[in-house]
Scaffold this active site. Structure first.
Site, PDB file in Angstrom:
ATOM      1  N   ARG A 149     113.242  82.670  21.277  1.00  0.00           N
ATOM      2  CA  ARG A 149     112.868  81.290  21.566  1.00  0.00           C
ATOM      3  C   ARG A 149     113.763  80.676  22.642  1.00  0.00           C
ATOM      4  NH1 ARG A 149     109.865  79.084  17.274  1.00  0.00           N
ATOM      5  NH2 ARG A 149     110.790  77.027  17.400  1.00  0.00           N
ATOM      6  N   LYS A 174     106.165  84.293  37.496  1.00  0.00           N
ATOM      7  CA  LYS A 174     106.828  85.387  36.774  1.00  0.00           C
ATOM      8  C   LYS A 174     108.107  85.773  37.489  1.00  0.00           C
ATOM      9  CE  LYS A 174     105.451  85.516  33.860  1.00  0.00           C
ATOM     10  NZ  LYS A 174     104.596  84.924  32.867  1.00  0.00           N
ATOM     11  N   HIS A 225      98.978  75.561  57.482  1.00  0.00           N
ATOM     12  CA  HIS A 225      99.099  74.098  57.374  1.00  0.00           C
ATOM     13  C   HIS A 225     100.493  73.690  56.882  1.00  0.00           C
ATOM     14  CE1 HIS A 225      94.872  73.792  58.268  1.00  0.00           C
ATOM     15  NE2 HIS A 225      94.620  74.689  57.317  1.00  0.00           N
ATOM     16  N   TRP A 255     118.741  74.941  21.480  1.00  0.00           N
ATOM     17  CA  TRP A 255     118.333  74.878  22.881  1.00  0.00           C
ATOM     18  C   TRP A 255     118.548  73.429  23.286  1.00  0.00           C
ATOM     19  CZ3 TRP A 255     113.755  73.038  25.617  1.00  0.00           C
ATOM     20  CH2 TRP A 255     113.571  73.627  26.874  1.00  0.00           C
ATOM     21  N   CYS A 257     114.868  75.404  19.835  1.00  0.00           N
ATOM     22  CA  CYS A 257     115.731  75.600  18.666  1.00  0.00           C
ATOM     23  C   CYS A 257     115.037  76.449  17.598  1.00  0.00           C
ATOM     24  CB  CYS A 257     116.076  74.258  18.031  1.00  0.00           C
ATOM     25  SG  CYS A 257     116.965  73.169  19.144  1.00  0.00           S
ATOM     26  N   GLU A 289     110.855  82.959  37.168  1.00  0.00           N
ATOM     27  CA  GLU A 289     111.413  82.700  35.832  1.00  0.00           C
ATOM     28  C   GLU A 289     112.324  83.810  35.321  1.00  0.00           C
ATOM     29  OE1 GLU A 289     108.881  82.108  32.383  1.00  0.00           O
ATOM     30  OE2 GLU A 289     107.411  83.513  33.127  1.00  0.00           O
ATOM     31  N   ASN A 307     115.012  71.102  14.599  1.00  0.00           N
ATOM     32  CA  ASN A 307     114.298  71.522  15.803  1.00  0.00           C
ATOM     33  C   ASN A 307     113.385  70.378  16.207  1.00  0.00           C
ATOM     34  OD1 ASN A 307     112.739  72.846  17.766  1.00  0.00           O
ATOM     35  ND2 ASN A 307     111.360  73.687  16.233  1.00  0.00           N
ATOM     36  N   GLY A 308     113.369  70.016  17.498  1.00  0.00           N
ATOM     37  CA  GLY A 308     112.499  68.938  17.958  1.00  0.00           C
ATOM     38  C   GLY A 308     113.320  67.788  18.500  1.00  0.00           C
ATOM     39  N   GLU A 359     100.541  82.926  39.347  1.00  0.00           N
ATOM     40  CA  GLU A 359     101.184  83.529  38.178  1.00  0.00           C
ATOM     41  C   GLU A 359     102.252  84.543  38.608  1.00  0.00           C
ATOM     42  OE1 GLU A 359     101.607  82.897  35.278  1.00  0.00           O
ATOM     43  OE2 GLU A 359     102.225  84.755  34.324  1.00  0.00           O
ATOM     44  N   LYS A 367     110.621  80.165  24.508  1.00  0.00           N
ATOM     45  CA  LYS A 367     109.298  80.752  24.270  1.00  0.00           C
ATOM     46  C   LYS A 367     108.296  79.704  23.808  1.00  0.00           C
ATOM     47  CE  LYS A 367     106.525  84.287  24.011  1.00  0.00           C
ATOM     48  NZ  LYS A 367     106.066  84.825  25.299  1.00  0.00           N
TER      49      LYS A 367
HETATM   50  O1  M6R Z   1     102.947  78.596  24.599  1.00  0.00           O
HETATM   51  P1  M6R Z   1     102.279  78.079  25.821  1.00  0.00           P
HETATM   52  O2  M6R Z   1     101.289  79.003  26.401  1.00  0.00           O
HETATM   53  O3  M6R Z   1     101.663  76.727  25.612  1.00  0.00           O
HETATM   54  O4  M6R Z   1     103.439  77.899  26.872  1.00  0.00           O
HETATM   55  C1  M6R Z   1     103.244  77.301  28.113  1.00  0.00           C
HETATM   56  C2  M6R Z   1     104.389  77.612  29.045  1.00  0.00           C
HETATM   57  O5  M6R Z   1     105.579  77.073  28.547  1.00  0.00           O
HETATM   58  C3  M6R Z   1     104.576  79.118  29.243  1.00  0.00           C
HETATM   59  O6  M6R Z   1     103.407  79.710  29.699  1.00  0.00           O
HETATM   60  C4  M6R Z   1     105.726  79.396  30.218  1.00  0.00           C
HETATM   61  O7  M6R Z   1     105.332  79.050  31.513  1.00  0.00           O
HETATM   62  C5  M6R Z   1     106.152  80.852  30.117  1.00  0.00           C
HETATM   63  N1  M6R Z   1     107.559  80.955  30.291  1.00  0.00           N
HETATM   64  C6  M6R Z   1     105.486  81.736  31.070  1.00  0.00           C
HETATM   65  O8  M6R Z   1     105.993  83.021  31.149  1.00  0.00           O
END
Ligand code: M6R
Length: 637
Positions: free
Chosen positions: A27, A506, A525, A93, A2, A509, A119-120, A502, A632
């Protein structure tokens, strides 16, 4: 996550709120709304499921893209633009309750005169709701936020700040709140606990927002409110702050140097591509000033450790989530190799619910680009309670982690707008690499000559990334060959495997294509069963397997893995060292990276994998900057 914007002043609040909400779009959100006080005793609330643009249309406005002037007059006759110089805005959100107009913020009390954005998570919302319902309050949404509106109403006796203060004492959880009341058209009351909220004032009013970019158009001097502090924003620009005991204090202002242009795309089609291209700069900034010729160790003034302190450490615990966790895995290999110190890396959401072994001899490294990740912050608190020294590695000045950790190391990525972390990841890996060198030297396992040699290779990395970015034809060709697959597998060994984790995250997501990474030695395995044998006869059915196969100690073994998956019908995309003829004989789909020392290879190999994921996502018509369901800053667990 949010986003909150609040403004009271002497100019039209709608433009300020919409402009701020646009800057918080990164965000992630699913609905948006504003509450405005056009005149005394009147409160208007407009909410829409979907994007800020839909809210703007409902308000008879068009939003300008971040960085450009918002229009000052209504540009559509679809709805009259509510007037007023005081209002609160929100991007939601969904956590409690589905994304819908009814659940969108702001939420109002029974009188319809008071509105709240939040927010929260209010953790005790169920008990409070029951209590308020029993007292006669009527709820219109499924959200935890609405509880705050009714609770403030319950305590309101003509003084909004006092009502918020009393309500605050009843709330548990992490939250940032802004409240406005029709009876007070010249003020907004805000508070926060464990959730971000930045305040500021300017010539034409006072503002608050969940993140600094939403304020930058109006002011560069910001105030970070403390946990459970309360502030009253006045239309004449005054910001009155109170601590949890209700005592007034004069807040410290912090000057923000980020330019508005840094929040813009800079000519790229999306922020993700812009941020990928910023990586050489990020690396240069990260490296700069860390090496002192007269003292061959690295410069880490953030760490108050003597050689004896370094020697006394018995292990390192890395805690992080998502991409930051992957950076931690890469860091582990380097620290163990160079500093001969055992390193455990764990996702913060698991760490905090175990009974982990942490002692005063454990050095905890908490990695979070946003510095606001709820799980990581809680894990930090747990580690500190156990007596560990916690180093926070973050990108965001003034973020929560900087307040919770014993020491802070900032990466130099600058504002990252795309939800998918790219340049912040590279900044994290680069900083962990330098930290590993520092530890290795001070613990006596790396000589001056070794540090200098490795450092010289690190200095070559920015130019090598520029080389990768200069020609992306092979990456795009490989992406084209994989874009319609059901699943993409990633395999590698050693640091190559961590690079794969990673790369797969990527891809999934931003393209919503299923992707999974494995250590190449593990595929036989189990995961090798995922390769569709029909691929042997029909290339359109071949399962794509991305293999990170740069020169390394396990290069020959990785080559054997390539042959193994090809024999089962896979379509291999190989990430190899430029000029590698053996790989070229096995597959025509090769993405090259410049020759690099194995321990530094994740920094180079990650870049083509980011571009590969983006190219597939674009080909599949996805919004690469704001992928669905993601935020974000993940400020709730
Ligand atoms: O702000 P942070 O690095 O703590 O966030 C952790 C994850 O939420 C963040 O890395 C998430 O996996 C991203 N979407 C990666 O692109």
């Amino acid at each position: 996550m949010c986003g909150i914007v609040a403004f009271t002043g002497t100019i039209d609040a709608v433009d300020v709120l919409l402009g701020g909400l646009r800057r918080l779009e990164y965000r992630g959100y699913d609905s948006a709304g504003v509450a405005l006080v056009p005149r005394a005793n009147e409160l208007i609330c407009v909410r829409r499921k979907g994007k800020v643009a839909q809210l703007a249309a409902a308000l008879g406005r068009e939003t300008a893209a971040p960085g450009r002037e918002a229009p000052v007059a209504p540009t559509s006759s679809s709805a009259p633009a509510p007037a007023g110089t005081t209002g609160i805005g929100h991007t939601r959100w969904a956590t409690h309750g589905v994304p819908s107009e009814a659940n969108a913020h702001p939420h109002r009390d029974c009188s319809g005169k008071l509105a709240v954005v939040h927010n929260g998570i209010i953790e005790n919302h169920t008990a409070l709701r029951a209590e308020l319902v029993a007292a006669g309050h009527t709820f219109a949404s499924q959200t935890d936020t609405e509880v705050a509106a009714h609770l403030i109403e319950h305590y309101y006796q003509g003084n909004l700040a006092e009502a918020v203060r009393q309500a605050l004492q009843r709330l548990s959880g992490s939250f940032a709140l802004a409240a406005v009341h029709a009876a007070h058209p010249d003020r907004i009351v805000v508070t926060r606990n464990d959730a971000p909220l930045v305040l500021g004032s300017c010539a034409y009013g006072a503002l608050a927002a969940s993140d600094t970019p939403a304020l930058l158009e109006h002011t560069r001097d910001v105030i970070y409110l403390g946990d459970r502090d309360l502030a009253v924003l006045h239309a004449d620009g005054r910001v009155e702050c109170y601590d949890p005991a209700g005592s007034h204090y004069v807040p410290t202002q912090v000057r923000v140097e980020w330019s508005l242009e840094q929040a813009e795309r800079g000519g790229y089609p999306d922020f993700m591509l812009k941020e990928i291209h910023e990586q050489p700069r990020v690396l240069r900034d990260t490296i700069s000033g860390r090496f002192a010729v007269e003292n061959p160790g690295l410069v880490f003034e953030e760490l108050p450790f003597s050689d004896r302190d370094f020697a006394n450490l018995d292990r390192i615990q890395v805690i992080a989530c998502g991409t930051s966790y992957h950076a931690g895995l890469i860091g582990r290999n380097l620290i163990e190799a160079w500093a001969r110190l055992p390193v455990d890396v764990e996702v913060a959401s698991e760490f905090r619910y175990r009974d982990p072994i942490v002692t005063p001899r454990t050095l905890v490294i908490a990695i979070s680009q946003s510095g606001e990740t709820a799980d990581t912050l809680e894990a930090v608190k747990l580690a500190r309670r156990a007596g560990a020294f916690v180093v926070g590695l973050t990108n965001v000045v003034g973020s929560r982690i900087t307040l919770e950790a014993n020491a802070v190391i900032y990466i130099k990525a600058n504002l990252e707008v795309a939800v998918a972390a790219t340049k912040s990841f590279l900044g994290q890996v680069a900083m962990l690499t330098l930290l590993a060198l520092h530890l290795g030297y001070h613990r006596g396992f790396l000589s001056t000559a070794q540090v200098s040699e490795i450092y010289a290779d690190i200095q070559k990395l920015p130019a090598q990334i520029e080389e990768i970015l200069a020609d992306t034809t092979a990456i795009e060709r490989c992406a084209e060959a994989c874009k319609d697959a059901q699943t993409v597998l990633f395999i590698g060994r050693g640091v190559g495997a961590t690079t794969c984790y990673e790369g797969a995250l990527k891809l999934k997501e931003i393209s919503y294509l299923h992707a999974e990474a494995f250590s190449a030695g593990e595929i036989k395995h189990g995961p090798i069963a995922l390769i569709d044998p029909d691929g042997l006869d029909d290339p359109t059915k071949a399962t794509p397997v991305v293999v990170v196969a740069a020169q390394s100690a396990t290069y020959d073994k990785t080559l054997a893995n390539i042959e193994e998956v090809i024999a089962r019908g896979a379509r291999v995309v190989a990430l190899a060292t430029a000029g590698d003829k053996r790989i070229a004989e096995l597959t025509e789909r090769v993405i090259s990276i410049p020759p690099v020392r194995e321990c530094l290879s994740p920094i180079l190999a990650s870049v083509p994998l980011q571009l590969f994921a983006r190219a597939i996502a674009c080909a599949r018509g996805c919004d690469v900057d704001q992928p669905r369901n993601l935020a974000k800053s993940v400020t709730v667990e």
